[in-house]
Structures are given as structure tokens and as C-alpha cells.
Write an enzyme that holds these catalytic residues in place. Structure first.
Site, short mmCIF file in Angstrom:
data_model
loop_
_atom_site.label_atom_id
_atom_site.label_comp_id
_atom_site.label_asym_id
_atom_site.label_seq_id
_atom_site.Cartn_x
_atom_site.Cartn_y
_atom_site.Cartn_z
N GLY A 14 -6.15 5.10 9.64
CA GLY A 14 -7.40 4.41 9.93
C GLY A 14 -8.17 3.92 8.72
CG LEU A 90 -0.55 -4.73 21.95
CD1 LEU A 90 -1.59 -5.52 21.18
CD2 LEU A 90 -1.23 -3.75 22.90
CG HIS A 106 2.16 -7.98 8.31
ND1 HIS A 106 2.89 -7.02 8.97
CD2 HIS A 106 2.96 -8.47 7.33
CE1 HIS A 106 4.09 -6.93 8.43
NE2 HIS A 106 4.17 -7.79 7.44
CD GLU A 144 4.35 -15.58 22.64
OE1 GLU A 144 4.90 -16.64 22.34
OE2 GLU A 144 3.09 -15.44 22.70
CD GLU A 177 -3.29 -3.44 4.39
OE1 GLU A 177 -3.62 -2.81 5.40
OE2 GLU A 177 -2.30 -3.15 3.71
C1 GRF Z 1 -0.73 0.48 6.51
O1 GRF Z 1 0.64 0.30 6.20
C2 GRF Z 1 -1.43 -0.83 6.41
O2 GRF Z 1 -0.89 -1.58 5.34
C3 GRF Z 1 -1.11 -1.46 7.72
O3 GRF Z 1 -1.06 -0.39 8.67
C4 GRF Z 1 -0.80 0.84 7.97
C5 GRF Z 1 -1.83 1.91 8.25
O4 GRF Z 1 -3.09 1.39 8.05
N1 GRF Z 1 -2.11 -2.45 8.07
P1 GRF Z 1 -4.41 2.28 8.38
O5 GRF Z 1 -4.67 3.12 7.17
O6 GRF Z 1 -4.09 3.14 9.60
O7 GRF Z 1 -5.49 1.28 8.63
#
Ligand code: GRF
Length: 198
Positions: A14, A90, A106, A144, A177
Site C-alpha cells: 500500500g 478484473l 504500472h 480489458e 509512482e
Molecule cells: C509495486 O511493485 C509497485 O511498483 C506496483 O505495485 C507494487 C506494490 O505497490 N505499483 P504498493 O506498495 O502496494 O502500492
């Protein structure tokens, strides 16, 4: 102006959820409000993060996952769904129903190192294996096709000598991210609220 009700779907640690919660607390998501966190795993630390932030969080049962998911989203009058480290698949019905209102983060520069089976550390292992000098993260609309939707935002991150998958993952999370997702969520929330205000 009405705020968009945001649901964040998670599966693990998270950290992207935390970036969204921190951005919201700092006033960087004025057009939306995180009102629900749903996890595909009851053990996800992301649920702890939601609890600490006072946001309702639930693990969605595996059986009848789709039905349970839809029920939660309706109950909380969700306008925008955010996949943040969410690892379950999904259905096409679901992604079609939410077309234009569901985003994913991603950990690569799509179209590199993406698609079915490419998630988490595997993405960074593939980047190091290929020897790319630049990688990064992408926020895209979800359709999808795994990682196939319209690209909304991208941010590049340098690959450095001696990088391990873990070191590279941490840098991509910190520099890309956790920066991109709040920006994209605010942009989409603003767009959705403007559409509903017409
Ligand atoms: C990580 O590999 C991140 O790069 C990807 O999802 C995985 C877990 O992310 N987006 P988080 O720490 O659970 O947000």
C-alpha cells in the site's frame, strides 16, 4: 463543486495508497476524496494504512469477487476507481462498465515491461535483464487488456550501475509512482466532477 468519491483497490504493502492519502492530506487532491479501500487480500498492510487514515477498508472475498466488489462500489457511490498495487484480474464487464473512470499505476514506461504476468519486482528484473538505462512508471486508464489502456502520465527514472531489482523498485516508487499517481488521480477527479456538474 462536488468531490469525486474515490475507491482505491490494493493487494499488498500500500505505498501507493499511502502516497494518495498523504497527497489528499496535503490538499493536492482537491477534486476528490478517498472514501473506500478494498483489498484482494485480508493480510494486506494497505488495510492498516487505510485504518490509520480513518478510511473504511475491507478485504473482498475471493469467491463472488466481482459481485462483492460492485456492491461495495455502489454502496459508497464511487465515481473513480484507482488500482494501486492491485494484483487481481478484473473482468472485461467490470473494466467496460468503469471505462474512463479506472486508473492503474504500472512500474515501467509502457509499452516496455508490461502485460500479463508483469508486476512487482518482475518488472524491474526484466528491465535490468534487458539492460535499459532508463525506466520509470506509467499511469494509464484500465481496459480489458492488461496494461493496455490510454496512457495518462509517465515519468522516467535512471537505472544506475549496481542496481538490484529491489533498489530499482524503490527508486521508481519514490521518484515516479508516488509522484504520478496523485497527479493523475486529481486530473481525472477534476474531469469527472466537471462532467457531472454540467
Ligand atoms: C509495486 O511493485 C509497485 O511498483 C506496483 O505495485 C507494487 C506494490 O505497490 N505499483 P504498493 O506498495 O502496494 O502500492
Amino acid at each position: 463543486m462536488k468531490k469525486a468519491n474515490i475507491a482505491v483497490l490494493v493487494s499488498g504493502g500500500g505505498t501507493n495508497l499511502q502516497a494518495l492519502l498523504d497527497a489528499q492530506a496535503a490538499g493536492h487532491i482537491p477534486s476528490g476524496q478517498i472514501v473506500l479501500v478494498l483489498s484482494s487480500s485480508p493480510k494486506a498492510y494497505a488495510l492498516e494504512r487505510a485504518k490509520k487514515a480513518g478510511v473504511p477498508g475491507f478485504a473482498v472475498e475471493k469467491e463472488e469477487f466481482g459481485r462483492n466488489l460492485n456492491a461495495f462500489l455502489e454502496e459508497y457511490h464511487i465515481d473513480l476507481v484507482v488500482l494501486a498495487g492491485f494484483l487481481s484480474i478484473l473482468s472485461a464487464d467490470f473494466t467496460c462498465k468503469w471505462a474512463g473512470r479506472i486508473v492503474n499505476i504500472h512500474p515501467s514506461l509502457i509499452p516496455s515491461f508490461c502485460g500479463a504476468g508483469m508486476y512487482g519486482l518482475k518488472v524491474h528484473e526484466a528491465a535490468l535483464q534487458k539492460g535499459v538505462k532508463v525506466t520509470g512508471a506509467t499511469v494509464h486508464l484500465v481496459n480489458e487488456i492488461p496494461d493496455g489502456g490510454e496512457i495518462l502520465l509517465q515519468k522516467a527514472v535512471a537505472v544506475l550501475p549496481g542496481d538490484t531489482p529491489e533498489i530499482l523498485q524503490k527508486r521508481v516508487m519514490e521518484q515516479a509512482e508516488w509522484v504520478l499517481l496523485p497527479q493523475a488521480v486529481e486530473q481525472l477527479a477534476e474531469k469527472i466532477t466537471k462532467e457531472t456538474d454540467k
